[in-house]
Design an enzyme around this catalytic site. Sequence first.
Site, mmCIF file in Angstrom:
data_model
loop_
_atom_site.group_PDB
_atom_site.id
_atom_site.type_symbol
_atom_site.label_atom_id
_atom_site.label_comp_id
_atom_site.label_asym_id
_atom_site.label_seq_id
_atom_site.Cartn_x
_atom_site.Cartn_y
_atom_site.Cartn_z
ATOM 1 N NE ARG A 36 44.605 29.283 30.993
ATOM 2 C CZ ARG A 36 43.578 29.474 31.795
ATOM 3 N NH1 ARG A 36 42.448 29.957 31.320
ATOM 4 N NH2 ARG A 36 43.665 29.184 33.071
ATOM 5 C CE LYS A 207 35.499 35.178 45.355
ATOM 6 N NZ LYS A 207 34.832 34.556 44.228
HETATM 7 P P1 ADP Z 1 44.867 34.237 41.876
HETATM 8 O O1 ADP Z 1 44.036 34.559 40.671
HETATM 9 O O2 ADP Z 1 46.324 34.417 41.622
HETATM 10 O O3 ADP Z 1 44.531 32.897 42.460
HETATM 11 P P2 ADP Z 1 43.046 35.705 43.579
HETATM 12 O O4 ADP Z 1 42.051 35.605 42.482
HETATM 13 O O5 ADP Z 1 42.757 35.014 44.837
HETATM 14 O O6 ADP Z 1 44.512 35.300 43.022
HETATM 15 O O7 ADP Z 1 43.244 37.221 43.989
HETATM 16 C C1 ADP Z 1 43.739 38.177 43.111
HETATM 17 C C2 ADP Z 1 43.232 39.535 43.489
HETATM 18 O O8 ADP Z 1 43.435 39.812 44.859
HETATM 19 C C3 ADP Z 1 43.952 40.634 42.749
HETATM 20 O O9 ADP Z 1 43.115 41.109 41.733
HETATM 21 C C4 ADP Z 1 44.245 41.691 43.821
HETATM 22 O O10 ADP Z 1 43.857 42.984 43.436
HETATM 23 C C5 ADP Z 1 43.421 41.219 44.987
HETATM 24 N N1 ADP Z 1 44.015 41.631 46.275
HETATM 25 C C6 ADP Z 1 45.244 41.374 46.730
HETATM 26 N N2 ADP Z 1 45.439 41.943 47.914
HETATM 27 C C7 ADP Z 1 44.310 42.605 48.237
HETATM 28 C C8 ADP Z 1 43.876 43.400 49.340
HETATM 29 N N3 ADP Z 1 44.682 43.654 50.370
HETATM 30 N N4 ADP Z 1 42.632 43.909 49.310
HETATM 31 C C9 ADP Z 1 41.816 43.647 48.276
HETATM 32 N N5 ADP Z 1 42.139 42.905 47.217
HETATM 33 C C10 ADP Z 1 43.379 42.382 47.187
#
Ligand code: ADP
Length: 405
Positions: A36, A207
Amino acid sequence: MKLKTIREANLSGRRVLTRVDFNVPLKDGHVADDTRIKATIPTIAYMLEQGAHVVLCSHLGRPKKQVVDELRLTPVAMVLERLLRSEMENQGLGPVQVVKLGDCIGREVESVVEGQKAGEVILLENLRFHAGEEANDPQFAEALARLADIYVSDAFGTVHRAHASTEGVAHLLPAYAGFLVEQEVAALTKVVEHPERPLTIIMGGAKISDKIEVLENLIPKAQNVLIGGAMANTFLKAQGFHTGRSLVEEEQVATAGRLLRLADSSGTMLLLPTDYVVTDSLDEPRRVATVMAHNVGEGDIAADIGAQTADSYREVIADARTAFWNGPMGVFEQEQFAAGTVAVAQALASVYESAYTVVGGGESVSAVHHAGVERRIHHVSTGGGASLEFVAGYELPGLKVLEKA
Ligand code: ADP
Ligand code: MG
């Protein structure tokens, strides 16, 4: 969306309050990832070259309206100075020094800014040490505005927030977009407006509640939607399958069902995992196995998409002409559950020549780095929430204030 940019501003001899997004990860008091900071260097160098007095401001972390020594911008200043110096040297421009202040508003800050010398770049202290920042308090915005003649926003990562430094202050000074904001908007616009078809959206992560509205807007526009991550579990449940002990957002199950019907009525192909990598525990996995989606057991936690799902997602991505990815396919931070996420990252990298590819989201971007494919993704956004909200077609307060009349 047409933005006023720094190219149109007369910067010579002007004091320019520049909002940047230096909200970088720290480790042991050092900057752990300077992406960043690097992303703002072209804007800062340009303004210096134009003869501006540059005053930078940013937030860092969540200090909860008080001074937190660990969240001072001191380590950021060191990295910034190093990056700026080498950029200025490369361009054959003069020497530069970063002067980091102990606060972001007030008499003392004002007097240092008034005495700013040529070749100095001032970096104000963490904006969120003051309650007025996130509250978009008019008095706090005025205190910031007193420091400058012009306002520039290059903080794409925070344009979805109406804070004093991203929105309020822009009403008090002539406001312009920096190159990073300009470039992010141009890149994401290609996904939102008249994308080349097929448009393939890949969504995952933890989420669903934050992202469900995005899907609501995207399903009718996209030709393919591929779902993974914990988000897939909620959809699975909506289809009546067992999800065991997987992460499911119960309140969103009905919405997931509605989105499945929306995909149907829009003629959008929405794919859910057909197999999963499951485990007994995410923290200390003893049992790791691949099961079919309809066979997720009572004790199972779905931690990644399975190999069959990864293959079919790879095939769909291979035909995409535009692709947007947000949210990892599994708990990729752990090697055993990273395969699905790595497969999607590689699939996107492999269509570099035939498709326009964009990745946004905090963890998604680190997954791209993890897979080592960032150079084969057309646009890696510095904004998580901001890129998602932009793609969903929301009006972003920090961009609205930069729009041409
Ligand atoms: P981003 O930051 O890319 O928008 P999110 O914050 O929504 O993505 O989610 C990222 C997290 O989701 C990761 O840390 C990952 O460990 C978690 N994750 C992905 N798949 C699963 C799952 N099946 N169960 C629990 N956590 C998950
Ligand atoms: Mg995240």
